[in-house]
Motif scaffolding. Sequence first.
Motif, PDB file in Angstrom:
ATOM      1  N   SER A   5       0.803  -0.986  -0.030  1.00 28.13           N
ATOM      2  CA  SER A   5       0.166   0.035  -0.265  1.00 28.13           C
ATOM      3  C   SER A   5       0.714   1.300   0.078  1.00 28.13           C
ATOM      4  O   SER A   5       0.860   2.106   0.651  1.00 28.13           O
ATOM      5  N   THR A  63      -5.655  -4.154   0.538  1.00 29.12           N
ATOM      6  CA  THR A  63      -6.598  -3.835   0.523  1.00 29.12           C
ATOM      7  C   THR A  63      -7.842  -3.659   0.315  1.00 29.12           C
ATOM      8  O   THR A  63      -8.968  -2.681  -0.560  1.00 29.12           O
ATOM      9  N   LYS A  67      -9.506  -0.926   5.409  1.00 28.90           N
ATOM     10  CA  LYS A  67      -9.729   0.166   4.861  1.00 28.90           C
ATOM     11  C   LYS A  67      -7.854   0.511   5.596  1.00 28.90           C
ATOM     12  O   LYS A  67      -7.707   0.775   7.051  1.00 28.90           O
ATOM     13  N   GLU A  71      -6.651   5.623   1.908  1.00 26.14           N
ATOM     14  CA  GLU A  71      -8.456   5.804   2.012  1.00 26.14           C
ATOM     15  C   GLU A  71      -8.647   6.223   3.866  1.00 26.14           C
ATOM     16  O   GLU A  71      -9.711   7.016   3.930  1.00 26.14           O
ATOM     17  N   ARG A  74      -8.456   9.918   4.287  1.00 23.51           N
ATOM     18  CA  ARG A  74      -9.187  10.600   3.981  1.00 23.51           C
ATOM     19  C   ARG A  74     -11.059  10.756   4.292  1.00 23.51           C
ATOM     20  O   ARG A  74     -11.423  11.518   4.821  1.00 23.51           O
ATOM     21  N   GLU A  75     -11.199   9.357   5.137  1.00 17.86           N
ATOM     22  CA  GLU A  75     -11.752   9.399   5.377  1.00 17.86           C
ATOM     23  C   GLU A  75     -12.293   9.935   7.136  1.00 17.86           C
ATOM     24  O   GLU A  75     -13.238  10.574   7.349  1.00 17.86           O
TER      25      GLU A  75
END
Length: 131
Positions: A5, A63, A67, A71, A74-75
């Motif tokens: 990641s 992935t 999460k 990702e 951002r959440e």
Amino acid sequence: MARVSGVDLPKNKRIDVALTYLYGVGKSRAKEVMAKLSGVVKPEVRVKDLTEQQIGLINNLLTKEYKIEGELRRETQAHMSRLTEIGSYRGHRHRRSLPARGQRTKTNARTRRGRRKTVGVGKAASPTGKA
């Protein structure tokens, strides 16, 4: 060098420990991932000894099912901006960089508030106004 990641995992650590270097993966989630891949990857294997296939399996599992990294960041940021926009108490606390979950701030809370800013340092003014 194993890259999962977008993060380089440390070469000399065990894979179950190295996975905790990813944002959103702690000890329990790393253990859970290792349990799901128990037939393919052993938790005591060092990162440098992993094959490309094993790294690919770990990357795909993380992935697809969880999460992690960008990702998740951002959440989390979206949740904080939503609280700020609706004007909630927690939103105000986030905006002012203060603890949002009821902790005391008279003492402690240095991580959120930053270094101490000393107030009232310098020469004290004499009562007559002369130095």
